[in-house]
Design an enzyme around this catalytic site. Structure first.
Site, short mmCIF file in Angstrom:
data_model
loop_
_atom_site.label_atom_id
_atom_site.label_comp_id
_atom_site.label_asym_id
_atom_site.label_seq_id
_atom_site.Cartn_x
_atom_site.Cartn_y
_atom_site.Cartn_z
CE1 TYR A 79 7.49 -62.99 19.10
CE2 TYR A 79 6.79 -61.32 17.54
CZ TYR A 79 7.73 -62.22 17.99
OH TYR A 79 8.91 -62.36 17.32
CD GLU A 130 0.48 -58.80 36.21
OE1 GLU A 130 -0.14 -58.20 37.13
OE2 GLU A 130 1.69 -58.66 36.02
CD GLU A 188 -4.96 -55.61 35.30
OE1 GLU A 188 -3.83 -55.86 35.76
OE2 GLU A 188 -5.66 -54.67 35.73
CG HIS A 193 11.90 -41.80 40.16
ND1 HIS A 193 11.02 -41.01 39.45
CD2 HIS A 193 13.10 -41.15 40.14
CE1 HIS A 193 11.65 -39.93 39.01
NE2 HIS A 193 12.91 -40.00 39.42
#
Length: 129
Positions: A28, A40, A81, A99
């Site tokens: 993972y 990213e 990060e 929102h």
């Protein structure tokens, strides 16, 4: 439902235990690093900065503690990060709708990264100057 029953259910949901769990968790983690690297741009930029700064830190004529600090602040920024990216992904998963709380969550993650980058600048300046 009693506490022991809840703990049993939670461990069943988590999956394997022992060495298998360690390997599963490593998988993972590797998937997360790959996702950050390929998805990213900010992570790639910070990784490049770390790839440049860490060898410099290892070559400088400073104490072992100072050298460790120079390296650790670079790694800290990568950690922040990763967490910032996780916050952004979670907020986007919940809703892409604009929102105020979503904006606040993303802004707080960005602020954390700004602080981490400031720590790099201050640490390197204090040690080198």
């Amino acid at each position: 439902m009693n506490t022991q029953s809840l703990a049993g259910n939670a461990s069943e949901l988590k999956g394997r235990t022992g060495i298998r769990r360690i390997f599963q968790a490593a998988g993972y983690s590797w998937a997360g690093l790959k996702a950050a690297f390929f998805g990213e741009a900010a992570f790639r930029q910070l990784l490049l900065l770390s790839v440049l700064l860490i060898p410099v830190a290892l070559c400088l004529d400073v104490s072992r503690v100072e050298r460790a600090m120079l390296v650790l602040v670079c790694l800290l920024s990568l950690i922040v990060e990763l967490i910032n990216s996780a916050i952004e992904a979670t907020v986007d998963r919940i809703s892409l709708e604009l929102h105020p709380l979503s904006k606040q969550a993303k802004d707080l993650g960005s602020a954390a990264q700004f602080v981490a980058m400031s720590i790099i600048a201050v640490t390197w300046a204090l040690i080198l100057l």
